[in-house]
Scaffold this motif. Structure first.
Motif: not given
Length: 234
Positions: A183-188, A192-198
């Protein structure tokens, strides 16, 4: 036979029925039963022995170490079940069976009645495998104390595929291994969390480009993590 009734029955034969109580009464397996999509029945093999101590095992011929499941109680249990309905598969959980995968789960989910015999002790009298079993399945190249955990794994993988078992049926179709790709990466949220971006593409709303990105990500992850899945397609 193909399952056209939208109801599946899985009978599990085990010497440790208590192991299944919490697994079969929670989450998707519970929901599928409550909806009438699946009937999951656990049978205590000890109920089918004539031994006064309810033993279902004995020493192997030839003097090898360990105990072996006897043929009589297994035959009685399977014969009793077969007298009530026809079974599409009678599966034995064995470390030397074919390796369980998503494609096998897909095919089994289309059947109507299945028996799963959980191996235990040193193994089962080989005549059980020769005359009563239609298929042997392993969940990996390692040995467990018994076949109860593999039976749980297979039951969960099969039942979740039944239409209506999970809230979003498309979700099951996009799981890893459905098309021999991870499966590909999934996000919710948050994006933007602590500079970690979707990835921006997922926020674009462009369905065609998102689908292309997901496919490319699946290919990349499969090539990097499980190249054997791609080679099996050649």
């Amino acid at each position: 036979m193909l399952n056209t009734s939208l109801r599946m029955r899985i009978d599990i034969i085990t010497v440790l029925p208590e192991m299944f109580e919490s697994v079969l009464s929670t989450s998707i397996l519970k929901r599928a039963q409550n909806k009438g999509l699946a009937e999951l029945v656990v049978h205590n093999l000890r109920d089918y022995t004539n031994d006064i101590h309810r033993k279902v095992d004995d020493y192997p011929f030839g003097g090898e170490a360990g105990m072996v499941m006897k043929i009589e109680p297994v035959d009685r249990c399977i014969s009793n079940l077969k007298s009530q309905r026809d079974y599409d598969e009678i599966i034995f959980t064995s470390p030397d069976g074919e390796t369980f995968n998503q494609q096998i789960a897909n095919r089994l989910s289309m059947l109507e009645n299945i028996i799963i015999l959980c191996g235990h002790y040193k193994g089962v009298d080989y005549r059980i495998r020769e005359h009563l079993i239609t298929r042997e399945i392993s969940i990996g190249d390692y040995v467990l104390t018994g076949g109860e955990l593999p039976a749980m794994v297979m039951t969960d993988a099969i039942v979740r595929l039944l239409p209506g078992a999970i809230g979003d049926e498309q979700s099951a179709l996009s799981d890893s291994f459905q098309d021999n790709l991870l499966a590909p990466p999934i996000y919710t949220r948050p994006a933007d969390y602590k500079g970690w971006k979707v990835p921006d593409i997922l926020l674009s709303g462009h369905e065609a480009k998102i689908a292309e990105w997901r496919h490319n990500q699946s290919l990349e992850r499969t090539q990097r993590l499980r190249p054997d899945l791609l080679s099996s397609e050649l």
